[in-house]
Every structure is written in C-alpha cells, then in structure tokens.
Scaffold this motif. Structure first.
Motif, PDB file in Angstrom:
ATOM      1  N   THR A  87       6.169 -23.900 -19.571  1.00  0.00           N
ATOM      2  CA  THR A  87       6.504 -22.761 -20.444  1.00  0.00           C
ATOM      3  C   THR A  87       8.008 -22.543 -20.633  1.00  0.00           C
ATOM      4  N   PRO A  88       8.821 -22.482 -19.566  1.00  0.00           N
ATOM      5  CA  PRO A  88      10.250 -22.191 -19.766  1.00  0.00           C
ATOM      6  C   PRO A  88      10.940 -23.180 -20.703  1.00  0.00           C
ATOM      7  N   VAL A 140      13.268 -16.492 -19.485  1.00  0.00           N
ATOM      8  CA  VAL A 140      13.016 -17.815 -18.902  1.00  0.00           C
ATOM      9  C   VAL A 140      13.444 -17.850 -17.432  1.00  0.00           C
ATOM     10  N   ILE A 141      14.596 -17.276 -17.120  1.00  0.00           N
ATOM     11  CA  ILE A 141      15.057 -17.248 -15.717  1.00  0.00           C
ATOM     12  C   ILE A 141      14.049 -16.479 -14.854  1.00  0.00           C
ATOM     13  N   ALA A 188      16.511 -34.048 -22.457  1.00  0.00           N
ATOM     14  CA  ALA A 188      16.789 -34.539 -21.109  1.00  0.00           C
ATOM     15  C   ALA A 188      17.770 -33.631 -20.379  1.00  0.00           C
ATOM     16  N   VAL A 189      18.836 -33.209 -21.060  1.00  0.00           N
ATOM     17  CA  VAL A 189      19.840 -32.319 -20.437  1.00  0.00           C
ATOM     18  C   VAL A 189      19.196 -30.988 -20.072  1.00  0.00           C
ATOM     19  N   LEU A 190      18.394 -30.443 -20.990  1.00  0.00           N
ATOM     20  CA  LEU A 190      17.746 -29.153 -20.745  1.00  0.00           C
ATOM     21  C   LEU A 190      16.798 -29.236 -19.558  1.00  0.00           C
ATOM     22  N   ASP A 195      15.373 -28.187 -13.909  1.00  0.00           N
ATOM     23  CA  ASP A 195      14.967 -28.730 -12.599  1.00  0.00           C
ATOM     24  C   ASP A 195      16.001 -28.416 -11.520  1.00  0.00           C
ATOM     25  N   ASP A 196      17.276 -28.495 -11.871  1.00  0.00           N
ATOM     26  CA  ASP A 196      18.350 -28.239 -10.904  1.00  0.00           C
ATOM     27  C   ASP A 196      18.342 -26.803 -10.402  1.00  0.00           C
TER      28      ASP A 196
END
Length: 199
Positions: A87-88, A140-141, A188-190, A195-196
């Motif tokens: 979802t995020p 989202v956070i 990919a960056v998002l 994930d980080d």
C-alpha cells in the motif's frame, strides 16, 4: 429565446484540450493559442474562461489534483480500505511521473512551482498542493509504522520531510528533458527508500 450556455461543460471541453496538447507536446506547449486551436475555439472565446496564462496553469493543476484524488479513491476501493505491505509504495507512485498522464500532472505541478511568485492565487494554490502532498506522505509514514516497517529510532516528522523532498527530486529528474531517471529507476529508488525506513 437566448441560447443557454453550459459553462461547466465548456470548461470540461477545454480541460480535454489542455491535456491533449500537454500529452502530445508537453506542458510547456500549453498556451491560450495552442489550446484554442485544439478546442476549435477563438483565443478571445477561450480568454472568457482563462483570461491569463496563470489561470490556465491553475486550472491544469486543479485538474491534476482531481485525477490524483480519483486514483487514491480507486486504490482504496480496490483494497477495501485495508493496508497491505504494498500500500505505501502504491500510494506514493500516484505522485510520480511513471506514465504519460502522471508526467503531465508533474509538469503542471512544476509550472505552478515556477510561477507561484507571480500572483497570490498561484501562491495559494501551491501551498494547497504542497499541503496535500505532505498529508499523503504523513499518511504513508503512519502506515509504515502500523505495518512495523518504520524503525523505532526513526522520527516520523523528520522522515516525512525526507520522503517529501525525495518525491520532489524524483519528479524534477523524471520530467527533465532528457529525463535524468527512468520510471524503472524511480520505482527502484522509492522502494529502496521505503525498505530502508525499517532499518
């Protein structure tokens, strides 16, 4: 008997012309002249609805915000309101230039940012759009926290600001000519950033 003009229908007709020009030639090609030609109107008739280029920018951004909201609603309906692991990222992708339509929305936003210093109405609209983006990022956070994907040491306010800034940068690089980053790279960056946040 005087002819009754449906002004809302005419604005919708012009909206279609604005987006056709933008999708075909880029948002920088949107002007009273090009939109009037696309719609089959005279420039004078079009100026009745958009007396200035600022008014056309404001209208285009309003239309873009409406489209983004519709996509959010469709995503929510598809999930039945449930939050999943995907979802995020799905939500954030609605704000990025990952296809032709979202690219034009991003170009309209950048035109608003570039011209907001010109008039009070555009400044007000820019604040509203920035507020909407910030609200989406805050949501989202919170979702990541609820999913256990926000590490305990992460400050939600700081991470909201960081993610908002990342989205802005991805938009600018994604709509540059030539683009500094591809849609695949943007995704990919998002995903890497999201994930980080769990680490």
């Amino acid at each position: 008997m005087p002819k009754v003009v449906d002004h809302e229908a005419r604005r919708e007709e012009l909206a279609g012309a604005v987006w056709r020009v933008a999708l075909r030639e880029g948002f920088s090609a949107v002007s009273v002249r090009t939109v009037a030609r696309e719609a089959g109107w005279s420039p004078g008739a079009l100026r009745h609805y958009f007396p200035t280029s600022d008014a056309m920018i404001a209208f285009a951004v309003e239309r873009a915000v409406c489209q983004v909201r519709q996509r959010f609603d469709a995503l929510d309906a598809t999930r039945g309101g449930a939050i999943t692991e995907a979802t995020p990222v799905e939500i954030l992708e609605q704000l990025l230039p990952l296809d032709a339509n979202r690219r034009i929305e991003s170009e309209a936003w950048l035109a608003l940012v570039s011209n907001a210093h010109i008039g009070a109405e555009l400044r007000k609209q820019r604040r509203e759009v920035d507020g909407l983006i910030r609200y989406v990022v805050q949501t989202v956070i919170r979702q990541l926290d609820d999913l256990g994907r926000l590490a305990a040491h992460r400050d939600p306010d700081l991470e909201t600001g960081r993610l908002h800034a990342l989205l802005d940068g991805l938009v600018v690089q994604g709509i540059a000519d030539p683009p500094g980053i591809t849609p695949t790279d943007i995704r990919a960056v998002l995903r890497q950033h999201v994930d980080d946040l769990a680490r």
